[in-house]
Design a protein around this motif. Structure first.
Motif, PDB file in Angstrom:
ATOM      1  N   LEU A  77       0.855  -1.184   0.000  1.00 53.80           N
ATOM      2  CA  LEU A  77       0.000   0.000   0.000  1.00 53.80           C
ATOM      3  C   LEU A  77       0.891   1.234   0.000  1.00 53.80           C
ATOM      4  O   LEU A  77       1.765   1.376   0.860  1.00 53.80           O
ATOM      5  N   VAL A  78       0.692   2.109  -0.979  1.00 58.85           N
ATOM      6  CA  VAL A  78       1.404   3.381  -1.048  1.00 58.85           C
ATOM      7  C   VAL A  78       0.387   4.482  -0.764  1.00 58.85           C
ATOM      8  O   VAL A  78      -0.592   4.629  -1.501  1.00 58.85           O
ATOM      9  N   VAL A  79       0.613   5.240   0.283  1.00 55.94           N
ATOM     10  CA  VAL A  79      -0.310   6.302   0.678  1.00 55.94           C
ATOM     11  C   VAL A  79       0.267   7.644   0.237  1.00 55.94           C
ATOM     12  O   VAL A  79       1.315   8.069   0.715  1.00 55.94           O
ATOM     13  N   GLY A  80      -0.432   8.284  -0.686  1.00 55.36           N
ATOM     14  CA  GLY A  80       0.014   9.561  -1.229  1.00 55.36           C
ATOM     15  C   GLY A  80       0.468   9.388  -2.664  1.00 55.36           C
ATOM     16  O   GLY A  80       1.413   8.649  -2.935  1.00 55.36           O
ATOM     17  N   ALA A  81      -0.211  10.079  -3.602  1.00 54.02           N
ATOM     18  CA  ALA A  81       0.094   9.911  -5.023  1.00 54.02           C
ATOM     19  C   ALA A  81       0.790  11.130  -5.613  1.00 54.02           C
ATOM     20  O   ALA A  81       0.585  11.475  -6.776  1.00 54.02           O
ATOM     21  N   GLY A  82       1.619  11.792  -4.804  1.00 59.99           N
ATOM     22  CA  GLY A  82       2.504  12.810  -5.340  1.00 59.99           C
ATOM     23  C   GLY A  82       3.638  12.142  -6.098  1.00 59.99           C
ATOM     24  O   GLY A  82       3.619  10.925  -6.332  1.00 59.99           O
ATOM     25  N   PRO A  83       4.673  12.905  -6.497  1.00 61.14           N
ATOM     26  CA  PRO A  83       5.770  12.300  -7.261  1.00 61.14           C
ATOM     27  C   PRO A  83       6.419  11.110  -6.566  1.00 61.14           C
ATOM     28  O   PRO A  83       6.692  10.083  -7.199  1.00 61.14           O
ATOM     29  N   GLY A  84       6.666  11.212  -5.247  1.00 62.34           N
ATOM     30  CA  GLY A  84       7.302  10.115  -4.528  1.00 62.34           C
ATOM     31  C   GLY A  84       6.428   8.880  -4.456  1.00 62.34           C
ATOM     32  O   GLY A  84       6.858   7.763  -4.778  1.00 62.34           O
TER      33      GLY A  84
END
Length: 424
Positions: free
Chosen positions: A21-28
């Motif tokens: 799970l990746v939380v946050g869809a900014g560049p990183g």
């Protein structure tokens, strides 16, 4: 180039379980999701916003950020101008300093791309790689058993829910709500940033130089402990990103009313940048910098990018660090325990430069010091070239020249007297 209006995708239902799970869809976050999906992991990318969305930022891309976009496979995905260097001004002087020559690590140019475009394009790249995207859902907490996150609690339009996870990458930005729930703490004893940006129509929107003003004054002429910038966004947009930033510490907070300052700064640049109309979409943010956070990892989770305060203390640049830490996080994703490994990795990569930069930034929070350093500095092309190299994060571990050795030595000395080292 694909436009936002050309991209249509059906909403993804909230999964009850995901491997990564990746939380946050900014560049990183999006870069991490793309890399993890390419590596064969089942990935869910989650964000509280619905894309495309805006983000308070200067929109500048250094050669280091361009190199990371190239590595991600997105080097030709944007129509931003090819920026040759910085146009530095202050105290009646001007120095146009080019980015360093192209090397094995970095190209010799940068760019500027609005975050509405940049973030959404990297996000779509993650989806193309196989990641699933869930929008409009905010991660608010986690279940931790034996030091491992077993599930993440989220708020949805239909009410609270939970996602079971094997691995968690937290990339939810400077405030990092999920990171805070995991124990992340921001320490304001070292320098942090206060910044505001806006957009203005400009006859020089396709310029090849980033404007950088080292002498920032308010409407009454008082010198401020900060800087101003004008970043051209290309002929297609017709805009420049214009902004002001200030450095502060807990002992010397920045007492600045940002809106009148950015309006005054815009008026001061109106003729030189051929600006028309008022500044619009003014937005501001606080920026933790230089690794000034603790609790950046657990057994199966890590904080990356802005959430881990991976921001250059001298100019607020964080996109390159976000992309880099995303890549590093995926490289160690298979490790059994990340709780010590991840902060050790961040310190090995960044601690010396962050320590030196935030100590220098703390000095620059004293307004009387700024002209003492700035006046002689702006007169020296050699010194300004060094400043650009440091501000652009363009010194690598492999560099052995005098400037690189001096910067590393400054980092070593600074680290020895740090009361709280980066990421601790």
């Amino acid at each position: 180039m694909v436009r936002d209006t050309d991209w249509v995708s059906a909403p993804t239902p909230l999964p009850t379980r995901t491997e990564v799970l990746v939380v946050g869809a900014g560049p990183g976050g999006s870069a991490a999701a793309a890399a993890a999906a390419k590596a064969g992991h089942e990935v869910t990318l989650l964000d509280a916003a619905v894309f495309p969305r805006d983000k308070t930022c200067g929109d500048g891309l250094t050669p280091r950020a361009i190199a990371e976009l190239d590595a991600l496979g997105l080097g030709d995905a944007f129509n931003g101008p090819r920026i040759e260097g910085l146009d530095l001004q202050g105290w009646g002087r001007r120095q146009q300093v080019r980015w360093p020559q192209a090397s094995d690590h970095f190209p010799d140019y940068g760019s500027a791309v609005a975050r509405t475009e940049l973030d959404d394009r990297i996000r779509r790249h993650a989806l193309d790689a196989g990641a699933a995207m869930v929008s409009g859902v905010k991660a608010v907490g986690a279940t931790i058993i034996g030091g491992r996150v077993t599930a993440v609690q989220v708020n949805t339009a239909g009410g609270p829910a939970e996602i079971e996870v094997d691995k968690l990458i937290v990339a939810d930005g400077v405030k990092s709500a999920l990171g805070t729930s995991l124990g992340r703490a921001w320490h304001r004893g070292t320098a942090y940033g206060v910044a505001a940006r806006a957009y203005v129509e400009s006859g020089r929107c396709d310029d090849r130089w980033m404007g950088s003003h080292l002498e920032l004054r308010d409407g009454a002429g008082a010198l401020l402990p900060g800087y101003g910038w004008v970043f051209p966004l290309g002929a297609e947009s017709g805009l420049v990103n214009i902004g002001v930033g200030a450095l502060a510490t807990e002992k010397r907070p920045a007492h600045m009313a940002l809106r009148p300052i950015i309006e005054h700064y815009t008026n001061s640049q109106r003729d030189s940048w051929q600006l028309s109309g008022p500044p619009v979409r003014i937005a501001s943010a606080l920026l933790p910098m230089g690794g000034a956070v603790s609790n950046v990892a657990g057994a199966n989770w890590v904080l990356i990018g802005d959430a881990a305060a991976c921001v250059n203390p001298l100019n607020g640049e964080g996109i390159d660090y976000a992309l880099e830490t995303a890549r590093f996080a995926v490289e160690v994703l298979g490790e059994k325990d990340l709780s010590a490994l991840w902060p050790d990795l961040l310190r090995a990569r960044y601690a010396l430069a962050f320590s030196a930069a935030r100590r220098l930034a703390a000095v620059l929070t004293v307004p009387k010091v700024v002209p003492v350093l700035g006046r002689p500095g702006i007169r020296s092309s050699a010194l300004m070239s060094m400043v650009v190299r440091v501000m652009g994060n363009l010194i690598t571990e492999d560099d052995t020249d005098l400037i690189a050795r001096a910067w590393r030595t400054a980092g070593i000395v600074s680290s020895r007297i740090d009361s709280r080292p980066p990421f601790s």
